[in-house]
Structure formats: structure tokens, C-alpha cells
Design an enzyme around this catalytic site. Structure first.
Site, PDB file in Angstrom:
ATOM      1  N   HIS A 251     -31.359  -9.621  37.366  1.00 32.81           N
ATOM      2  CA  HIS A 251     -32.147  -9.456  36.145  1.00 32.81           C
ATOM      3  C   HIS A 251     -33.613  -9.849  36.267  1.00 32.81           C
ATOM      4  CE1 HIS A 251     -28.332  -8.628  34.292  1.00 32.81           C
ATOM      5  NE2 HIS A 251     -28.890  -8.468  33.119  1.00 32.81           N
TER       6      HIS A 251
ATOM      7  N   ARG B 257     -27.848 -20.925   7.091  1.00 38.08           N
ATOM      8  CA  ARG B 257     -27.787 -21.797   8.280  1.00 38.08           C
ATOM      9  C   ARG B 257     -26.525 -21.599   9.113  1.00 38.08           C
ATOM     10  NH1 ARG B 257     -30.279 -24.939   4.430  1.00 38.08           N
ATOM     11  NH2 ARG B 257     -32.504 -25.118   4.911  1.00 38.08           N
TER      12      ARG B 257
ATOM     13  N   GLU C 123     -24.212  -3.545  34.788  1.00 34.33           N
ATOM     14  CA  GLU C 123     -23.686  -4.908  34.581  1.00 34.33           C
ATOM     15  C   GLU C 123     -22.348  -5.081  35.317  1.00 34.33           C
ATOM     16  OE1 GLU C 123     -25.480  -7.196  33.266  1.00 34.33           O
ATOM     17  OE2 GLU C 123     -26.851  -6.217  31.859  1.00 34.33           O
TER      18      GLU C 123
ATOM     19  N   GLU D 211     -26.899 -22.437  28.742  1.00 31.67           N
ATOM     20  CA  GLU D 211     -27.665 -22.053  29.930  1.00 31.67           C
ATOM     21  C   GLU D 211     -28.585 -23.158  30.442  1.00 31.67           C
ATOM     22  OE1 GLU D 211     -28.739 -17.881  30.081  1.00 31.67           O
ATOM     23  OE2 GLU D 211     -30.532 -18.374  31.217  1.00 31.67           O
TER      24      GLU D 211
ATOM     25  N   ASN E  39     -27.674 -13.935  35.213  1.00 28.12           N
ATOM     26  CA  ASN E  39     -28.918 -13.164  35.332  1.00 28.12           C
ATOM     27  C   ASN E  39     -29.072 -12.536  36.716  1.00 28.12           C
ATOM     28  OD1 ASN E  39     -30.103 -13.474  32.759  1.00 28.12           O
ATOM     29  ND2 ASN E  39     -30.499 -15.620  33.253  1.00 28.12           N
TER      30      ASN E  39
ATOM     31  N   LYS F 173     -17.187 -13.835  32.549  1.00 30.83           N
ATOM     32  CA  LYS F 173     -18.269 -14.329  31.689  1.00 30.83           C
ATOM     33  C   LYS F 173     -17.783 -15.531  30.870  1.00 30.83           C
ATOM     34  CE  LYS F 173     -22.085 -13.444  28.685  1.00 30.83           C
ATOM     35  NZ  LYS F 173     -23.088 -12.529  28.191  1.00 30.83           N
TER      36      LYS F 173
ATOM     37  N   HIS G 109     -35.966  -7.421  34.392  1.00 29.61           N
ATOM     38  CA  HIS G 109     -36.813  -7.794  33.256  1.00 29.61           C
ATOM     39  C   HIS G 109     -38.278  -7.471  33.536  1.00 29.61           C
ATOM     40  CE1 HIS G 109     -33.522 -10.795  31.807  1.00 29.61           C
ATOM     41  NE2 HIS G 109     -33.345  -9.587  31.307  1.00 29.61           N
TER      42      HIS G 109
ATOM     43  N   ARG H 283     -25.000 -21.115  33.943  1.00 29.67           N
ATOM     44  CA  ARG H 283     -24.955 -19.826  33.235  1.00 29.67           C
ATOM     45  C   ARG H 283     -26.040 -18.875  33.736  1.00 29.67           C
ATOM     46  NH1 ARG H 283     -23.980 -18.590  26.727  1.00 29.67           N
ATOM     47  NH2 ARG H 283     -24.426 -16.369  26.876  1.00 29.67           N
TER      48      ARG H 283
ATOM     49  N   LYS I 298     -25.123 -15.565  22.817  1.00 27.03           N
ATOM     50  CA  LYS I 298     -26.586 -15.431  22.817  1.00 27.03           C
ATOM     51  C   LYS I 298     -26.936 -14.335  21.825  1.00 27.03           C
ATOM     52  CE  LYS I 298     -28.447 -16.442  27.391  1.00 27.03           C
ATOM     53  NZ  LYS I 298     -29.226 -15.799  28.454  1.00 27.03           N
TER      54      LYS I 298
ATOM     55  N   HIS J 282     -31.258  -0.358  30.657  1.00 20.14           N
ATOM     56  CA  HIS J 282     -31.180  -1.743  31.135  1.00 20.14           C
ATOM     57  C   HIS J 282     -30.319  -1.867  32.406  1.00 20.14           C
ATOM     58  CE1 HIS J 282     -30.996  -6.081  31.036  1.00 20.14           C
ATOM     59  NE2 HIS J 282     -29.684  -6.031  31.009  1.00 20.14           N
TER      60      HIS J 282
HETATM   61  N1  LIG Z   1     -26.609 -11.302  24.126  1.00 24.35           N
HETATM   62  C1  LIG Z   1     -26.384 -11.095  25.407  1.00 24.35           C
HETATM   63  O1  LIG Z   1     -25.827 -11.931  26.114  1.00 24.35           O
HETATM   64  C2  LIG Z   1     -26.803  -9.787  26.013  1.00 24.35           C
HETATM   65  C3  LIG Z   1     -26.384  -9.463  27.310  1.00 24.35           C
HETATM   66  C4  LIG Z   1     -26.737  -8.223  27.827  1.00 24.35           C
HETATM   67  C5  LIG Z   1     -27.496  -7.343  27.060  1.00 24.35           C
HETATM   68  N2  LIG Z   1     -27.900  -7.714  25.805  1.00 24.35           N
HETATM   69  C6  LIG Z   1     -28.703  -6.787  24.979  1.00 24.35           C
HETATM   70  O2  LIG Z   1     -27.930  -5.622  24.731  1.00 24.35           O
HETATM   71  C7  LIG Z   1     -28.827  -4.556  24.429  1.00 24.35           C
HETATM   72  C8  LIG Z   1     -28.338  -3.299  25.095  1.00 24.35           C
HETATM   73  O3  LIG Z   1     -27.052  -3.002  24.607  1.00 24.35           O
HETATM   74  P1  LIG Z   1     -26.369  -1.592  24.878  1.00 24.35           P
HETATM   75  O4  LIG Z   1     -26.562  -1.185  26.272  1.00 24.35           O
HETATM   76  O5  LIG Z   1     -24.999  -1.699  24.333  1.00 24.35           O
HETATM   77  O6  LIG Z   1     -27.273  -0.562  24.051  1.00 24.35           O
HETATM   78  P2  LIG Z   1     -27.305  -0.151  22.511  1.00 24.35           P
HETATM   79  O7  LIG Z   1     -26.723  -1.175  21.634  1.00 24.35           O
HETATM   80  O8  LIG Z   1     -28.671   0.329  22.219  1.00 24.35           O
HETATM   81  O9  LIG Z   1     -26.321   1.103  22.484  1.00 24.35           O
HETATM   82  C9  LIG Z   1     -26.694   2.273  23.172  1.00 24.35           C
HETATM   83  C10 LIG Z   1     -26.558   3.510  22.290  1.00 24.35           C
HETATM   84  O10 LIG Z   1     -25.195   3.885  22.229  1.00 24.35           O
HETATM   85  C11 LIG Z   1     -24.812   4.111  20.875  1.00 24.35           C
HETATM   86  N3  LIG Z   1     -23.397   3.781  20.811  1.00 24.35           N
HETATM   87  C12 LIG Z   1     -22.845   2.551  20.779  1.00 24.35           C
HETATM   88  N4  LIG Z   1     -21.513   2.653  20.826  1.00 24.35           N
HETATM   89  C13 LIG Z   1     -21.212   3.952  20.874  1.00 24.35           C
HETATM   90  C14 LIG Z   1     -19.990   4.669  20.931  1.00 24.35           C
HETATM   91  N5  LIG Z   1     -18.814   4.043  21.012  1.00 24.35           N
HETATM   92  N6  LIG Z   1     -20.055   6.019  20.956  1.00 24.35           N
HETATM   93  C15 LIG Z   1     -21.256   6.660  20.924  1.00 24.35           C
HETATM   94  N7  LIG Z   1     -22.435   6.031  20.880  1.00 24.35           N
HETATM   95  C16 LIG Z   1     -22.405   4.682  20.858  1.00 24.35           C
HETATM   96  C17 LIG Z   1     -25.700   3.213  20.079  1.00 24.35           C
HETATM   97  O11 LIG Z   1     -25.819   3.654  18.736  1.00 24.35           O
HETATM   98  C18 LIG Z   1     -27.007   3.328  20.847  1.00 24.35           C
HETATM   99  O12 LIG Z   1     -27.716   4.465  20.451  1.00 24.35           O
HETATM  100  C19 LIG Z   1     -30.211  -4.990  24.879  1.00 24.35           C
HETATM  101  O13 LIG Z   1     -30.993  -5.249  23.749  1.00 24.35           O
HETATM  102  C20 LIG Z   1     -29.947  -6.279  25.651  1.00 24.35           C
HETATM  103  O14 LIG Z   1     -31.002  -7.196  25.548  1.00 24.35           O
HETATM  104  C21 LIG Z   1     -27.564  -8.899  25.288  1.00 24.35           C
HETATM  105 ZN   LIG Z   2     -28.176  -7.476  31.399  1.00 21.49          ZN
END
Ligand SMILES: NC(=O)c1ccc[n+]([C@@H]2O[C@H](COP(=O)([O-])OP(=O)(O)OC[C@H]3O[C@@H](n4cnc5c(N)ncnc54)[C@H](O)[C@@H]3O)[C@@H](O)[C@H]2O)c1
Ligand SMILES: [Zn+2]
Length: 364
Positions: A237, A124, A188, A226, A234, A216, A241, A230, A146, A269
């Protein structure tokens, strides 16, 4: 306790406080910030469970301090699943992890989202520290609490708000990031330029990350779950999306997605967000909220960041409108985050016609 979310420098690192009362924490930004990880560990932790991915290659060094288990998840959005959460929790059980211990996510948004969610459910709620290793995770995903996973029915449908104990944004860790991931992160970054982070282009990388984190942090501090304000995070987005839901996004190697040989390379993304920013700006102009000059600033920034500003050629505007009606912000109508004289805000009840017209004008 610091009460501001503006960056405060200590040596070459910047500490940004996310102010959330008893759930407040620091985001440490700068080259070498990773060496501060040990200081973020809760004193109650007897062991650490580190979750990362093979290509990342970041060592935490925690094993010299406490019992440490390291697991690697597969790369790709499909890793954000309930099956991964179950797998992680079963491994937590195997090593006898308790809620006094600590989980450490080392990776991009996929790793921080799924690991944060597993930590939020384990006993939990077990403390988690995020070591963000992509630009996107450093300026966005790892901050704000999030967490979540996808279902076949849609992205991020299962999740929780679970604030981390701390976040590390070590800009040295970005040295190995592939160009496509830099581009995605810049989508972003461009968003923050319109949420009040000024002169981004005049700043070096460390400052850019610190300013976006501070922006942020400020927004999250004012509306953790949110309820209202907040939602401006988006910006860009709603269309992004919809493009993702329509199958235009993903990783080039993911089965079921558009393969490079069958047509266009899927959008990352941040690229989808860039198209969404241009769309939102043109829509805001057509609704009389901003002028042509402000739209040009959106288009120029997106182009300067080498991001797309037009829809993929086979995108169907009618279908995108349908998908946008199902957006989480929406209450059955078309709801957007739009720029305006008072800045970016949520606008409800936008009629279909101008939306369709802007989409038609954005076709490649
Ligand atoms: N929680 C939130 O508020 C929030 C906000 C925005 C996005 N997200 C989520 O984030 C995700 C996307 O994240 P992302 O763009 O970081 O993609 P990701 O986590 O898939 O990373 C992209 C790729 O880069 C590789 N990688 C990571 N760090 C590296 C490094 N230092 N050197 C070499 N390779 C590296 C990873 O292994 C992966 O293959 C989505 O699922 C999205 O929904 C969440
Ligand atoms: Zn985003």
C-alpha cells in the site's frame, strides 16, 4: 464466546469471530449469509437506517421487522466526504434515530467507510452492521473497524475506529459485481497470499473470502488501533497510496481524474496495490531480505489475477518517493512493509537510492 478467529462452519455459512473483548463480533461468510442480518440487530433497536447505493440492488428485508429508512449515496470515492457525513447525520436526526437504534451499511468500502464513520459520530456512537457487497469490502474494508472520509488534502484523513456489531459477507451478492471491481478486489486478495493465507488459488470463492477474513480478524484482534502489527495489512500500500495521491487512481467517470480519452484508464485501488506488491517484493530482494524466487511468486500471482505489475508510463519515480515519505506509517523517513525471512514486517529508514532504482525498473 468463541475465542478464536479461525473460521467455524455452521450449515453452509462460516462465522469468523473478530475477538476484541467487549467489542467482539462475527463476520458471516457464505452464500445466503444476508438472511442472517436480522439476527445481528441489537435488541434495543426500534428502527434501522440503511445506507446503500443505487447500482447495488441488495434488499435487506428489514422493513418487515422494524421501521426502516433507506438512503442511497452517489457512487465513487468522492462520496467519502464530511459533506456526506453531515447529510447522513441530518437524516438520522430527521427520523429520530437514537444510539439504541442501528445503522446498516450495504455496499462496498465507500459505503461502509462513510456510513461507519457517521455511525461512530452519531450520538457519540451508534451501532452499525456492515453488509459488504464487493470482494474488496468482504475481505478487507468492512472488517476491523477503520472508518473514515477523505479531505481534498488526502485520503482517509478523518476517521475513527468503530467496530461494527457484525459483518455479512454474502458471496451471492457478488454476482452483479462488474469485472473492474472483481479485479480491484483481487489486488487485496493477492496481498493476503503473502500475509500467510496459503494456496488461495486452490480454494473456491467462499473459502477465499473466509480465509482472508480470518487472517484480517487475527491481525486486528492483536492490534486493534494499528499501534504496530496491524500495519502489515498495508503490504503493497505504500506505493499504492503514492500512486493514488499522484492522481493515477480513481473512477473512470470522475471529473478531475484522467479521462479514458485523455490517456490511460485510472487505476482502481486493488490495481495500485498489485503494482505496490511487485514493487515491495523487488525492494525486499534488493535489500537482501528475500530471493528471486519469492519475487517471481509475487509477479506471477499479480499476472494471474490480471492485475498490472508495472508503473503507469508517465509516473515520476522522484515524485512517488516524495509522496511515500509522507505516508501515514512513516515518521519522516521511508518506511515500508516488506517481506523477509520471518514474513512481512514494517521496515523503517530505507534509503532513497534502492527505492528509486526499483521504481525506475518498474517503468512501463
Ligand atoms: N476501512 C478499511 O479498512 C478499508 C480497507 C480497504 C479499503 N477501504 C476503502 O474502500 C474503498 C473502496 O471500496 P470498494 O473497492 O468496495 O469500492 P466501492 O465501494 O466504490 O464500490 C465499487 C463500485 O461497485 C458498486 N457495487 C458495490 N457492490 C456491488 C454489487 N454487489 N453489484 C454491483 N455493483 C456493486 C458500488 O456502487 C461502486 O460503484 C476505498 O475508499 C478504500 O479507502 C477501506
Ligand atoms: Zn487496500
Amino acid at each position: 464466546m468463541t475465542t478464536s478467529s479461525s473460521p467455524a462452519s455452521s450449515s453452509s455459512l462460516t462465522a469468523v469471530r473478530v475477538e476484541l473483548g467487549p467489542r467482539s463480533y462475527d463476520v458471516l461468510v457464505g452464500p445466503g449469509a444476508g438472511s442472517e442480518l436480522a439476527d445481528m440487530l441489537p435488541s434495543s433497536a426500534r428502527q434501522a437506517f440503511v445506507v446503500t447505493q443505487a447500482g447495488i440492488g441488495v434488499a435487506t428485508g428489514l422493513e418487515t421487522r422494524l421501521r426502516t429508512t433507506i438512503v442511497e449515496l452517489p457512487a465513487g470515492e468522492r462520496t467519502k466526504s464530511l459533506a456526506t457525513v453531515e447529510g447522513l447525520c441530518r437524516q438520522f436526526a430527521e427520523v429520530g434515530l437514537t444510539r439504541h437504534d442501528v445503522v446498516v451499511a450495504v455496499g462496498g468500502g465507500v459505503v461502509t467507510d462513510v456510513t461507519g464513520f457517521a455511525a461512530s459520530c452519531w450520538h457519540r456512537g451508534t451501532g452499525v452492521i456492515h453488509v459488504a457487497t464487493t470482494l474488496l469490502a468482504q475481505i478487507d474494508a468492512a472488517i476491523g473497524g477503520k472508518t473514515g472520509v477523505n479531505l481534498p488534502e488526502g485520503k482517509n484523513l478523518v476517521g475513527s475506529f468503530w467496530q461494527p456489531l457484525g459483518v455479512i459477507c454474502d458471496t451471492d451478492m457478488l454476482a452483479t459485481l462488474p469485472p473492474a471491481e472483481w479485479r480491484s478486489g483481487r489486488g487485496e486478495l493477492a496481498k493476503y497470499a503473502f500475509l500467510g493465507v496459503e494456496d488461495l488459488d486452490a480454494l473456491d470463492l467462499v473459502e477465499q473470502v473466509a480465509r482472508c477474513v480470518a487472517c484480517k480478524a487475527r491481525i486486528v484482534s492483536s492490534d486493534e488501533t494499528e499501534g504496530s502489527s496491524r500495519m502489515i495489512l498495508n503490504y503493497g500500500h505504500t506505493l499504492a497510496h503514492a500512486l493514488e495521491a499522484a492522481g493515477f487512481a480513481g473512477e473512470p467517470d470522475a471529473p478531475g481524474h484522467l479521462a479514458a480519452s485523455d490517456g490511460p484508464v485510472p487505476l482502481r485501488h486493488g490495481e495500485a496495490v498489485a503494482i505496490g506488491l511487485v514493487f515491495a517484493a523487488r525492494l525486499a530482494r534488493d535489500l537482501g531480505r528475500i530471493d528471486a524466487d519469492r519475487v517471481r511468486r509475487h509477479e506471477e500471482l499479480v499476472a494471474r489475477y490480471e492485475l498490472p505489475g508495472l508503473l503507469p508510463s508517465d509516473a515520476d519515480p522522484e515524485r512517488l518517493v516524495q509522496l511515500m515519505t509522507r505516508d501515514k506509517k512513516s515518521q519522516g523517513d521511508l518506511t515500508f512493509v516488506l517481506d523477509g525471512p520471518g514474513g512481512v514486517e514494517v521496515v523503517r529508514g530505507v534509503p532513497h537510492e534502492p527505492v528509486l532504482a526499483v521504481l525506475e525498473g518498474l517503468r512501463d
